[in-house]
Design an enzyme around this catalytic site. Structure first.
Site, PDB file in Angstrom:
ATOM      1  N   ASP A 156       1.010  -1.175  -0.027  1.00 33.11           N
ATOM      2  CA  ASP A 156      -0.222   0.106   0.086  1.00 33.11           C
ATOM      3  C   ASP A 156       0.767   1.167   0.055  1.00 33.11           C
ATOM      4  O   ASP A 156       1.864   1.366   0.805  1.00 33.11           O
ATOM      5  CB  ASP A 156      -0.846  -0.077   1.124  1.00 33.11           C
ATOM      6  CG  ASP A 156      -1.639  -1.329   1.610  1.00 33.11           C
ATOM      7  OD1 ASP A 156      -2.373  -1.647   0.254  1.00 33.11           O
ATOM      8  OD2 ASP A 156      -1.781  -1.771   2.418  1.00 33.11           O
TER       9      ASP A 156
ATOM     10  N   LYS B  92      -0.001  10.052   1.759  1.00 35.03           N
ATOM     11  CA  LYS B  92       0.161  11.357   2.420  1.00 35.03           C
ATOM     12  C   LYS B  92       1.541  11.224   3.384  1.00 35.03           C
ATOM     13  O   LYS B  92       1.743  10.284   3.793  1.00 35.03           O
ATOM     14  CB  LYS B  92      -1.100  11.411   3.237  1.00 35.03           C
ATOM     15  CG  LYS B  92      -2.224  11.652   2.532  1.00 35.03           C
ATOM     16  CD  LYS B  92      -3.523  11.844   3.510  1.00 35.03           C
ATOM     17  CE  LYS B  92      -4.783  12.128   2.328  1.00 35.03           C
ATOM     18  NZ  LYS B  92      -5.926  11.780   2.925  1.00 35.03           N
TER      19      LYS B  92
HETATM   20  N1  SAM Z   1       1.269  -8.725  -2.495  1.00 35.20           N
HETATM   21  C1  SAM Z   1      -0.089  -8.866  -3.170  1.00 35.20           C
HETATM   22  C2  SAM Z   1      -0.017  -8.686  -4.646  1.00 35.20           C
HETATM   23  O1  SAM Z   1       1.063  -8.190  -5.205  1.00 35.20           O
HETATM   24  O2  SAM Z   1      -0.693  -8.959  -5.444  1.00 35.20           O
HETATM   25  C3  SAM Z   1      -1.176  -7.929  -2.637  1.00 35.20           C
HETATM   26  C4  SAM Z   1      -0.935  -6.625  -2.638  1.00 35.20           C
HETATM   27  S1  SAM Z   1      -2.048  -5.785  -1.788  1.00 35.20           S
HETATM   28  C5  SAM Z   1      -1.946  -4.293  -2.670  1.00 35.20           C
HETATM   29  C6  SAM Z   1      -1.098  -5.364  -0.239  1.00 35.20           C
HETATM   30  C7  SAM Z   1      -1.455  -6.223   0.818  1.00 35.20           C
HETATM   31  O3  SAM Z   1      -0.689  -5.982   2.000  1.00 35.20           O
HETATM   32  C8  SAM Z   1      -2.965  -6.024   1.457  1.00 35.20           C
HETATM   33  O4  SAM Z   1      -3.648  -7.234   1.382  1.00 35.20           O
HETATM   34  C9  SAM Z   1      -2.568  -5.524   2.950  1.00 35.20           C
HETATM   35  O5  SAM Z   1      -3.626  -5.973   3.635  1.00 35.20           O
HETATM   36  C10 SAM Z   1      -1.424  -6.156   3.027  1.00 35.20           C
HETATM   37  N2  SAM Z   1      -0.606  -5.473   4.273  1.00 35.20           N
HETATM   38  C11 SAM Z   1      -0.298  -4.153   4.020  1.00 35.20           C
HETATM   39  N3  SAM Z   1       0.390  -3.460   5.221  1.00 35.20           N
HETATM   40  C12 SAM Z   1       0.475  -4.689   6.129  1.00 35.20           C
HETATM   41  C13 SAM Z   1       1.127  -5.096   7.159  1.00 35.20           C
HETATM   42  N4  SAM Z   1       1.770  -3.914   7.938  1.00 35.20           N
HETATM   43  N5  SAM Z   1       1.063  -6.260   7.745  1.00 35.20           N
HETATM   44  C14 SAM Z   1       0.522  -7.249   7.023  1.00 35.20           C
HETATM   45  N6  SAM Z   1       0.113  -7.132   5.840  1.00 35.20           N
HETATM   46  C15 SAM Z   1      -0.093  -5.784   5.397  1.00 35.20           C
END
Ligand code: SAM
Length: 215
Positions: free
Chosen positions: A117, A121
């Protein structure tokens, strides 16, 4: 990844044999969970888990853990996992910020961050998975020669990471703003987001980093 909460997701995860229910109990002993001393690699934020399950299928001599903090997202990975015969992969439903509670220093060989993600910001910069806060967590669990691999379509996050990673004392070993047309494409395993974004014509960025070694 935006997903509506799925009713009963927590319970299904709590009952799944593919999810480690008490990861703190395995700190420093992950080899016992897998029954071997193979290298240990982790994807942080695995989403539906295609990437890490493809890696596990292709590399039986490596142990894999997929980390995803949202139960409704992890549930999607479990549905796919149930169709596969893979002894070398498990999942953790945790916030990656807590990883140092679950892994001993030097226990992990490689960490993958895929399409994390972006948190654009400034006031959310600490939530970026390549922020100094998270780099310190990775530093505390990776082997001295351990690797961090990061892919994203988000140019802003990538440029931020090209600065934040060296500023935290790491070396960028290799990087590209167009993975699919670079030598780094060799052996590339696509993630769900990578497939979607590249089909929309977006360029994929990638970097590989390791900690500075004192010689
Ligand atoms: N890696 C996958 C892909 O490339 O298709 C999913 C990408 S998705 C945009 C990012 C994922 O990271 C989300 O499912 C989110 O819940 C997870 N995520 C973000 N920050 C995280 C954290 N601090 N701990 C565990 N999971 C996290």
């Amino acid at each position: 990844m935006r997903l509506r909460h799925i009713k009963g997701a927590e319970q299904q995860i709590a009952e799944s044999p593919y999810v480690i229910q008490d990861p703190a109990a395995l700190k420093g002993r992950w080899n016992e969970q897998f029954g071997n001393d193979h290298p240990l690699e982790i994807e942080v934020g695995m989403g539906k888990g295609k990437f890490i399950m493809d890696l596990a299928a292709a590399n039986p001599g490596i142990n894999y853990l997929g980390i995803e903090r949202y139960s409704s997202v992890l549930l999607r990975a479990l549905q796919k996992r149930a169709e596969l015969e893979l002894p070398n992969i498990f999942f953790l439903c945790i916030d990656a910020a807590e990883m140092a509670s679950y892994f001993a220093p030097g226990e992990v060989d490689r960490i993958y961050l895929n399409f994390s993600d972006p948190w654009p910001k400034d006031r959310h910069a600490k939530r970026r998975l390549t922020s100094p806060v998270f780099l310190q967590v990775y530093d505390s669990i990776l082997k001295p020669d351990g690797l961090l691999e990061f892919k994203t379509d988000n140019r802003g996050l990538f440029e931020y990471s090209l600065e934040s990673i060296p500023e935290s004392g790491w070396n960028i070993l290799d990087s590209t703003f167009d993975l699919h047309h670079s030598p780094m494409a060799e052996g590339n395993v696509m993630t769900e987001y990578e497939t979607k974004f590249s089909s929309e014509g977006k360029l994929i960025c990638k970097l590989v980093a390791s900690r500075n070694q004192s010689f």
